[in-house]
Scaffold this motif. Sequence first.
Motif, PDB file in Angstrom:
ATOM      1  N   GLY A 175       0.822  -1.137  -0.123  1.00 16.06           N
ATOM      2  CA  GLY A 175      -0.066  -0.039  -0.128  1.00 16.06           C
ATOM      3  C   GLY A 175       0.914   1.092   0.064  1.00 16.06           C
ATOM      4  O   GLY A 175       1.613   1.634  -0.846  1.00 16.06           O
ATOM      5  N   ARG A 176       0.686   2.193   1.094  1.00 12.91           N
ATOM      6  CA  ARG A 176       1.602   3.139   1.125  1.00 12.91           C
ATOM      7  C   ARG A 176       3.139   2.634   1.430  1.00 12.91           C
ATOM      8  O   ARG A 176       4.131   3.377   1.392  1.00 12.91           O
ATOM      9  N   SER A 177       3.185   1.337   2.097  1.00 13.18           N
ATOM     10  CA  SER A 177       4.357   0.747   2.416  1.00 13.18           C
ATOM     11  C   SER A 177       4.658  -0.291   1.485  1.00 13.18           C
ATOM     12  O   SER A 177       3.597  -1.014   1.144  1.00 13.18           O
ATOM     13  N   LEU A 178       5.945  -0.627   1.242  1.00  9.98           N
ATOM     14  CA  LEU A 178       6.265  -1.971   0.233  1.00  9.98           C
ATOM     15  C   LEU A 178       5.565  -3.233   0.952  1.00  9.98           C
ATOM     16  O   LEU A 178       5.504  -3.950   0.329  1.00  9.98           O
ATOM     17  N   HIS A 179       6.220  -3.190   2.386  1.00  8.93           N
ATOM     18  CA  HIS A 179       5.533  -4.462   2.947  1.00  8.93           C
ATOM     19  C   HIS A 179       4.605  -4.284   3.930  1.00  8.93           C
ATOM     20  O   HIS A 179       5.361  -3.752   5.034  1.00  8.93           O
ATOM     21  N   GLU A 180       3.412  -4.704   3.892  1.00  6.23           N
ATOM     22  CA  GLU A 180       2.566  -4.407   4.722  1.00  6.23           C
ATOM     23  C   GLU A 180       1.965  -5.970   5.414  1.00  6.23           C
ATOM     24  O   GLU A 180       2.245  -6.787   4.637  1.00  6.23           O
ATOM     25  N   GLU A 181       1.190  -6.119   6.473  1.00  6.68           N
ATOM     26  CA  GLU A 181       0.658  -7.240   6.692  1.00  6.68           C
ATOM     27  C   GLU A 181      -0.439  -7.412   5.758  1.00  6.68           C
ATOM     28  O   GLU A 181      -0.994  -6.680   5.367  1.00  6.68           O
ATOM     29  N   PRO A 182      -0.867  -8.857   5.357  1.00  9.03           N
ATOM     30  CA  PRO A 182      -0.295 -10.041   6.035  1.00  9.03           C
ATOM     31  C   PRO A 182       0.775 -10.501   5.033  1.00  9.03           C
ATOM     32  O   PRO A 182       1.164 -10.012   3.809  1.00  9.03           O
TER      33      PRO A 182
END
Length: 260
Positions: A175-182
């Motif tokens: 999303g706004r970050s490359l690596h989000e959960e899950p």
Amino acid sequence: MFVEKIILKSGADLEAMRLAGAVAGKVLAEILGFIRPGVTTNQVDRFAGERMAAHGAKSAFLGYRKYPCQTCISVNEEVVHGLANDRELRFGDIVSVDVGVVYRGFIGDTAWTMAVGGCGVLAQQLMDVTEKSLALGIAAAVAGNRVSDISRAIQGYVEGHGFSVVREFVGHGVGRSLHEEPQIPNFVDGKMDQKLRPGMTLAIEPMVNAGAADVKILKDGWTVVTRDGSLSAHFEHTVLVTGGEPEILTWQTPSVLKGS
Ligand code: MF3
Ligand code: CO
Ligand code: CO
């Protein structure tokens, strides 16, 4: 549990994810069209940076944990996170290109493996099986299913064809970050298993070895290679979970890119 850490997208954020995905898909297609025998991976990476800039985007990888390149370019036995260098691509190589772009604050993440000119039968079969496993993983990304349904679809198809899935690296929310959960493993790990909900945006990315699953990291600190030296392939899309069919956000959709 940890469900609240998963960021569901809707409204303007979802529209922005669609744009970021389209840009990532477009840039990846442009890079794949640039690859030919004799080109160096440095030239490919520089071209990638130029195409991102032309679309008003930036690399989501450059500077991430001090990653030094615009893209990840992984050749033959390299699995992921290959660093660009002055190596010339040769006829018969297979090359995996992973593109992450930031566009208006959101990230699209997508990867593809292609033969340089042509390749052997095993390499072609490896690419075909990995691409198909991604399609099956995506098809399982429907609301009400769990993460493990994606993992099982990928692992079952890959292992059914005599290849192996990498364990050390996994797909992920984005999303706004490359690596989000899950996390989205390409194998069933029996750990926490989130239910899929509409609005989740997931990077599904099987990494498949022709030989054993084991990998190691080279002394450059980044490049992941198969331990047994066997070939590896990597396909990835950013996908939106909906109430119905999953929506693949990283297909290039020229209409949203008109004028760029
Ligand atoms: N390409 C990886 C992914 O798809 C992330 C690469 S991070 C980098 O999740 F720093 F190595 F570029
Ligand atoms: Co990626
Ligand atoms: Co990814």
